[in-house]
Design a protein around this motif. Structure first.
Motif, PDB file in Angstrom:
ATOM      1  N   GLY A 177       0.817  -1.202   0.000  1.00  0.00           N
ATOM      2  CA  GLY A 177       0.000   0.000   0.000  1.00  0.00           C
ATOM      3  C   GLY A 177       0.852   1.253   0.000  1.00  0.00           C
ATOM      4  N   THR A 178       1.926   1.247   0.743  1.00  0.00           N
ATOM      5  CA  THR A 178       2.835   2.394   0.761  1.00  0.00           C
ATOM      6  C   THR A 178       3.485   2.587  -0.603  1.00  0.00           C
ATOM      7  OG1 THR A 178       3.262   1.988   3.108  1.00  0.00           O
ATOM      8  CG2 THR A 178       4.827   3.390   1.951  1.00  0.00           C
ATOM      9  N   TRP A 179       3.910   1.505  -1.263  1.00  0.00           N
ATOM     10  CA  TRP A 179       4.562   1.575  -2.580  1.00  0.00           C
ATOM     11  C   TRP A 179       3.596   2.138  -3.613  1.00  0.00           C
ATOM     12  CZ3 TRP A 179       3.722  -1.540  -7.020  1.00  0.00           C
ATOM     13  CH2 TRP A 179       4.671  -1.339  -8.056  1.00  0.00           C
ATOM     14  N   LEU A 180       2.328   1.655  -3.561  1.00  0.00           N
ATOM     15  CA  LEU A 180       1.328   2.152  -4.503  1.00  0.00           C
ATOM     16  C   LEU A 180       1.034   3.626  -4.292  1.00  0.00           C
ATOM     17  CD1 LEU A 180      -1.240  -0.806  -4.694  1.00  0.00           C
ATOM     18  CD2 LEU A 180       0.317  -0.029  -6.493  1.00  0.00           C
ATOM     19  N   LEU A 181       0.906   4.048  -3.053  1.00  0.00           N
ATOM     20  CA  LEU A 181       0.646   5.457  -2.775  1.00  0.00           C
ATOM     21  C   LEU A 181       1.826   6.324  -3.221  1.00  0.00           C
ATOM     22  CD1 LEU A 181      -1.086   5.362   0.737  1.00  0.00           C
ATOM     23  CD2 LEU A 181      -2.108   5.989  -1.458  1.00  0.00           C
ATOM     24  N   HIS A 182       3.026   5.832  -3.048  1.00  0.00           N
ATOM     25  CA  HIS A 182       4.225   6.563  -3.450  1.00  0.00           C
ATOM     26  C   HIS A 182       4.250   6.728  -4.968  1.00  0.00           C
ATOM     27  CE1 HIS A 182       8.291   8.045  -3.281  1.00  0.00           C
ATOM     28  NE2 HIS A 182       8.681   7.107  -4.135  1.00  0.00           N
ATOM     29  N   ARG A 186       3.852  10.263  -7.345  1.00  0.00           N
ATOM     30  CA  ARG A 186       4.841  10.666  -8.379  1.00  0.00           C
ATOM     31  C   ARG A 186       4.200  10.800  -9.736  1.00  0.00           C
ATOM     32  NH1 ARG A 186       9.767   6.630  -7.767  1.00  0.00           N
ATOM     33  NH2 ARG A 186       8.488   5.802  -9.421  1.00  0.00           N
ATOM     34  N   GLY A 187       3.019  10.262  -9.904  1.00  0.00           N
ATOM     35  CA  GLY A 187       2.347  10.353 -11.176  1.00  0.00           C
ATOM     36  C   GLY A 187       2.598   9.168 -12.080  1.00  0.00           C
ATOM     37  N   ASP A 188       3.209   8.099 -11.573  1.00  0.00           N
ATOM     38  CA  ASP A 188       3.462   6.903 -12.378  1.00  0.00           C
ATOM     39  C   ASP A 188       2.152   6.159 -12.574  1.00  0.00           C
ATOM     40  OD1 ASP A 188       6.122   7.512 -12.332  1.00  0.00           O
ATOM     41  OD2 ASP A 188       6.614   6.078 -10.751  1.00  0.00           O
ATOM     42  N   ARG A 189       2.027   5.581 -13.737  1.00  0.00           N
ATOM     43  CA  ARG A 189       0.833   4.785 -14.012  1.00  0.00           C
ATOM     44  C   ARG A 189       1.123   3.327 -13.683  1.00  0.00           C
ATOM     45  NH1 ARG A 189      -2.952   6.384 -18.641  1.00  0.00           N
ATOM     46  NH2 ARG A 189      -3.827   8.043 -17.416  1.00  0.00           N
ATOM     47  N   ILE A 190       0.156   2.678 -13.273  1.00  0.00           N
ATOM     48  CA  ILE A 190       0.319   1.286 -12.901  1.00  0.00           C
ATOM     49  C   ILE A 190       0.010   0.398 -14.056  1.00  0.00           C
ATOM     50  CG2 ILE A 190      -0.396  -0.556 -11.358  1.00  0.00           C
ATOM     51  CD1 ILE A 190      -0.997   1.528  -9.321  1.00  0.00           C
TER      52      ILE A 190
END
Length: 190
Positions: A177-182, A186-190
């Motif tokens: 969850g922390t990695w996804l929020l980070h 930053r504006g990276d798309r998943i």
């Protein structure tokens, strides 16, 4: 209370406790002045308790007039009991009795089996009134055991393997969850 009666009471109580163990606390006789004893049981009570008083000072089949007016209980009668030469009586300590030491008195009236041995003899004993009971509780306090069924479940259980697996799953979820929020920040798309 006179100093000699106090010393006798303390000595008698200590001796009874030493000989009979912890069950004798509060059951030791209170000694009166000369010519016999007046036993008060229990010797330490709370307001509202029934007290039994007995004496052998009046002789076989003797009766006595008891006086517990010092504690507010009034007069009572001591009559021949089931044991030979014992006169027994009872009274109830009033619910409003104040803490303190009270003298309970009995005067033999000589109405025995033609026996005037104890006629007019007076005996006394002490009654201690407290606001807290000195007797151990009838049942020891129960401590709660087990779990409460709420339907929610719990993270900690009796099995250490399950507990460790649950803690590891929570740690992985928190890290993910922390990695996804980070990444999102930053504006990276998943």
């Amino acid at each position: 209370m006179r100093r000699t009666a106090s010393a006798r009471l303390l000595t008698g109580t200590a001796l009874a406790v030493a000989l009979a163990g912890p069950t004798a606390v509060g059951a030791a006789p209170a000694y009166g002045n000369g010519g016999g004893t007046l036993e008060v049981y229990p010797a330490t009570v709370t307001p509202g308790t029934q007290v039994t008083v007995n004496t052998t000072a009046c002789g076989a089949g003797g009766t006595a007039a008891g006086d517990a007016s010092a504690v507010g209980a009034g007069t009572f009668v001591l009559a021949p009991g089931t044991h030979k030469e014992v006169a027994v009586g009872q009274f109830r300590v009033p619910p409003g009795a104040q803490p303190g030491t009270y003298e309970i008195v009995a005067r033999c009236d000589g109405h025995g089996n033609g026996d005037e041995d104890g006629h007019g003899r007076q005996v006394s004993g002490d009654l201690v009134v407290t606001l807290t009971s000195t007797r151990p509780p009838a049942h020891p306090p129960a401590h709660p055991r087990g779990s409460v069924k709420t339907g929610v479940g719990g993270a900690l259980g009796p099995d250490p393997v399950q507990t460790a697996a649950g803690v590891a799953a929570l740690a992985v979820a928190a890290a993910g969850g922390t990695w996804l929020l980070h990444r999102r920040a930053r504006g990276d798309r998943i």
